[in-house]
Design a protein around this motif. Sequence first.
Motif, PDB file in Angstrom:
ATOM      1  N   ARG A  83      -1.405  -1.541  -6.434  1.00 58.77           N
ATOM      2  CA  ARG A  83      -1.916  -1.792  -7.783  1.00 58.77           C
ATOM      3  C   ARG A  83      -1.548  -0.666  -8.740  1.00 58.77           C
ATOM      4  N   GLU A 114      -6.558   8.843   1.622  1.00 55.68           N
ATOM      5  CA  GLU A 114      -7.646   8.518   0.684  1.00 55.68           C
ATOM      6  C   GLU A 114      -8.576   7.444   1.250  1.00 55.68           C
ATOM      7  N   PHE A 115      -8.234   6.922   2.425  1.00 54.63           N
ATOM      8  CA  PHE A 115      -8.932   5.762   2.971  1.00 54.63           C
ATOM      9  C   PHE A 115     -10.454   5.970   3.080  1.00 54.63           C
ATOM     10  N   ALA A 131      -0.127   5.387  -1.715  1.00 58.14           N
ATOM     11  CA  ALA A 131      -0.938   6.468  -1.141  1.00 58.14           C
ATOM     12  C   ALA A 131      -0.786   6.493   0.376  1.00 58.14           C
ATOM     13  N   GLY A 176       0.825  -1.214   0.000  1.00 60.97           N
ATOM     14  CA  GLY A 176       0.000   0.000   0.000  1.00 60.97           C
ATOM     15  C   GLY A 176       0.848   1.248   0.000  1.00 60.97           C
ATOM     16  N   GLY A 215      -4.629  -1.664   3.029  1.00 62.33           N
ATOM     17  CA  GLY A 215      -5.897  -1.987   3.675  1.00 62.33           C
ATOM     18  C   GLY A 215      -7.041  -1.275   2.996  1.00 62.33           C
ATOM     19  N   GLU A 223     -12.888  -8.513  -0.537  1.00 60.69           N
ATOM     20  CA  GLU A 223     -11.650  -7.750  -0.751  1.00 60.69           C
ATOM     21  C   GLU A 223     -11.037  -7.333   0.595  1.00 60.69           C
ATOM     22  N   ASN A 280       0.858  -2.719   5.323  1.00 63.17           N
ATOM     23  CA  ASN A 280       0.079  -1.492   5.487  1.00 63.17           C
ATOM     24  C   ASN A 280      -1.179  -1.442   4.618  1.00 63.17           C
ATOM     25  N   VAL A 338      -7.317  -8.552   1.496  1.00 59.94           N
ATOM     26  CA  VAL A 338      -6.214  -7.580   1.628  1.00 59.94           C
ATOM     27  C   VAL A 338      -5.807  -7.432   3.096  1.00 59.94           C
TER      28      VAL A 338
HETATM   29  N1  LIG Z   1      -6.846   6.542   7.103  1.00 60.03           N
HETATM   30  C1  LIG Z   1      -7.407   6.130   8.216  1.00 60.03           C
HETATM   31  O1  LIG Z   1      -8.270   6.808   8.776  1.00 60.03           O
HETATM   32  C2  LIG Z   1      -6.970   4.824   8.851  1.00 60.03           C
HETATM   33  C3  LIG Z   1      -7.289   4.590  10.205  1.00 60.03           C
HETATM   34  C4  LIG Z   1      -6.898   3.415  10.801  1.00 60.03           C
HETATM   35  C5  LIG Z   1      -6.191   2.477  10.072  1.00 60.03           C
HETATM   36  N2  LIG Z   1      -5.892   2.716   8.768  1.00 60.03           N
HETATM   37  C6  LIG Z   1      -5.172   1.677   8.022  1.00 60.03           C
HETATM   38  O2  LIG Z   1      -3.998   2.227   7.461  1.00 60.03           O
HETATM   39  C7  LIG Z   1      -3.616   1.481   6.307  1.00 60.03           C
HETATM   40  C8  LIG Z   1      -3.301   2.439   5.185  1.00 60.03           C
HETATM   41  O3  LIG Z   1      -4.464   3.167   4.855  1.00 60.03           O
HETATM   42  P1  LIG Z   1      -4.438   4.645   4.309  1.00 60.03           P
HETATM   43  O4  LIG Z   1      -5.167   5.480   5.273  1.00 60.03           O
HETATM   44  O5  LIG Z   1      -3.076   5.042   3.909  1.00 60.03           O
HETATM   45  O6  LIG Z   1      -5.388   4.444   3.032  1.00 60.03           O
HETATM   46  P2  LIG Z   1      -5.225   4.865   1.498  1.00 60.03           P
HETATM   47  O7  LIG Z   1      -4.722   6.259   1.376  1.00 60.03           O
HETATM   48  O8  LIG Z   1      -6.547   4.530   0.889  1.00 60.03           O
HETATM   49  O9  LIG Z   1      -4.111   3.863   0.963  1.00 60.03           O
HETATM   50  C9  LIG Z   1      -4.382   2.480   0.882  1.00 60.03           C
HETATM   51  C10 LIG Z   1      -3.204   1.789   0.207  1.00 60.03           C
HETATM   52  O10 LIG Z   1      -3.514   0.381   0.140  1.00 60.03           O
HETATM   53  C11 LIG Z   1      -3.353  -0.048  -1.193  1.00 60.03           C
HETATM   54  N3  LIG Z   1      -4.292  -1.098  -1.541  1.00 60.03           N
HETATM   55  C12 LIG Z   1      -5.628  -1.118  -1.361  1.00 60.03           C
HETATM   56  N4  LIG Z   1      -6.157  -2.224  -1.905  1.00 60.03           N
HETATM   57  C13 LIG Z   1      -5.135  -2.913  -2.451  1.00 60.03           C
HETATM   58  C14 LIG Z   1      -5.037  -4.114  -3.176  1.00 60.03           C
HETATM   59  N5  LIG Z   1      -6.123  -4.839  -3.494  1.00 60.03           N
HETATM   60  N6  LIG Z   1      -3.828  -4.537  -3.594  1.00 60.03           N
HETATM   61  C15 LIG Z   1      -2.720  -3.812  -3.322  1.00 60.03           C
HETATM   62  N7  LIG Z   1      -2.743  -2.651  -2.626  1.00 60.03           N
HETATM   63  C16 LIG Z   1      -3.938  -2.211  -2.210  1.00 60.03           C
HETATM   64  C17 LIG Z   1      -3.624   1.195  -2.056  1.00 60.03           C
HETATM   65  O11 LIG Z   1      -2.925   1.074  -3.298  1.00 60.03           O
HETATM   66  P3  LIG Z   1      -3.609   0.867  -4.733  1.00 60.03           P
HETATM   67  O12 LIG Z   1      -4.997   1.439  -4.678  1.00 60.03           O
HETATM   68  O13 LIG Z   1      -2.694   1.598  -5.669  1.00 60.03           O
HETATM   69  O14 LIG Z   1      -3.575  -0.603  -4.944  1.00 60.03           O
HETATM   70  C18 LIG Z   1      -2.982   2.279  -1.202  1.00 60.03           C
HETATM   71  O15 LIG Z   1      -1.611   2.372  -1.479  1.00 60.03           O
HETATM   72  C19 LIG Z   1      -4.797   0.533   6.026  1.00 60.03           C
HETATM   73  O16 LIG Z   1      -4.468  -0.758   6.472  1.00 60.03           O
HETATM   74  C20 LIG Z   1      -5.927   1.093   6.851  1.00 60.03           C
HETATM   75  O17 LIG Z   1      -6.851   0.104   7.241  1.00 60.03           O
HETATM   76  C21 LIG Z   1      -6.256   3.858   8.140  1.00 60.03           C
END
Ligand SMILES: NC(=O)c1ccc[n+]([C@@H]2O[C@H](COP(=O)([O-])OP(=O)(O)OC[C@H]3O[C@@H](n4cnc5c(N)ncnc54)[C@H](OP(=O)(O)O)[C@@H]3O)[C@@H](O)[C@H]2O)c1
Length: 262
Positions: free
Chosen positions: A37, A190-191, A15, A12, A91, A108, A89, A112
């Motif tokens: 991806r 972007e989550f 982003a 991940g 998710g 999914e 990371n 993941v």
């Molecule tokens: N943001 C929050 O509020 C928050 C809070 C608690 C925990 N988290 C956790 O933090 C982690 C990172 O999230 P983030 O906030 O950085 O979210 P994000 O900005 O949406 O980034 C998610 C990353 O995961 C990758 N990803 C998603 N689906 C995938 C797939 N099928 N195959 C390969 N890569 C995949 C995306 O890459 P591609 O789309 O390019 O594949 C992207 O690089 C996650 O595990 C999330 O659950 C986030």
Amino acid sequence: MKLDHCSAVITGASAGIGREFARQLAPRAKLLVLVARRRDRLEQLRTELVARNPALLVNIREIDLSNLEQTMQLAALLTNEPIDFLINNAGVGDHGSFATADPIHVNEQVLVNVLALTALTRALLPRMIAQKRGAILNVSSSAGFLPLPGIAAYAATKAYVTSFSEAIRAEAQGCGITVTTLCPGPVDTEFAEVANRESRGKKPRAGLMHVAVEKVAQAGLRAIEQDKALIIPGLAMKIVMAITRGLPLSAIRVALRFISYN
Ligand SMILES: NC(=O)c1ccc[n+]([C@@H]2O[C@H](COP(=O)([O-])OP(=O)(O)OC[C@H]3O[C@@H](n4cnc5c(N)ncnc54)[C@H](OP(=O)(O)O)[C@@H]3O)[C@@H](O)[C@H]2O)c1
């Protein structure tokens, strides 16, 4: 584990928190393997990182971690690389009632958040143990501490991540391995845009509990270097979680009755 000259895999990395891990690790690491991806995003990041850190080697792996075959191919590939730091990371979430969720999106999340994380850990941990050096940073969520209607499957996947990571940490103790669980609350990435069904593509407003992505990544890397079991970034989230984690399930059930989830 000290992170200087480490060779790290970051899933991940295209982003949010993953990209920030890459930026913060780049000046200290020898090798970064960036997984996601969106190849264009990863290439952009590689250009940025190498421009700033000419000695750094950056490999890109365009992998869909919701595809079990691709995940296992990545796992096999990584066992041949000198990886000593795994950051699980990547998710995905989904906001809304479980009964109305897109079944593919439900799967999914499990593939993941749970399966890929487990497979990569299984692939890389034995070598780390044999070398008596290694670290695994599993990105869970504060959502994993409670049953959370509205994000039922997501919260359950993160409960798995936290439980699994704690158990692996205990198994690996005395082997020179650090296993740390990072449990952020809301982070401005972007989550939420991806997870929110109605407003997919729209950026949600930052709230009081939000912690900057830079601080979240920094807290995770620092926790690895300090060999901490679990870290919740941000004082407000720490306090809220200390209170909610202490509540009995019967009290949580009562509280959940007063919340609307659709
Ligand atoms: N943001 C929050 O509020 C928050 C809070 C608690 C925990 N988290 C956790 O933090 C982690 C990172 O999230 P983030 O906030 O950085 O979210 P994000 O900005 O949406 O980034 C998610 C990353 O995961 C990758 N990803 C998603 N689906 C995938 C797939 N099928 N195959 C390969 N890569 C995949 C995306 O890459 P591609 O789309 O390019 O594949 C992207 O690089 C996650 O595990 C999330 O659950 C986030």
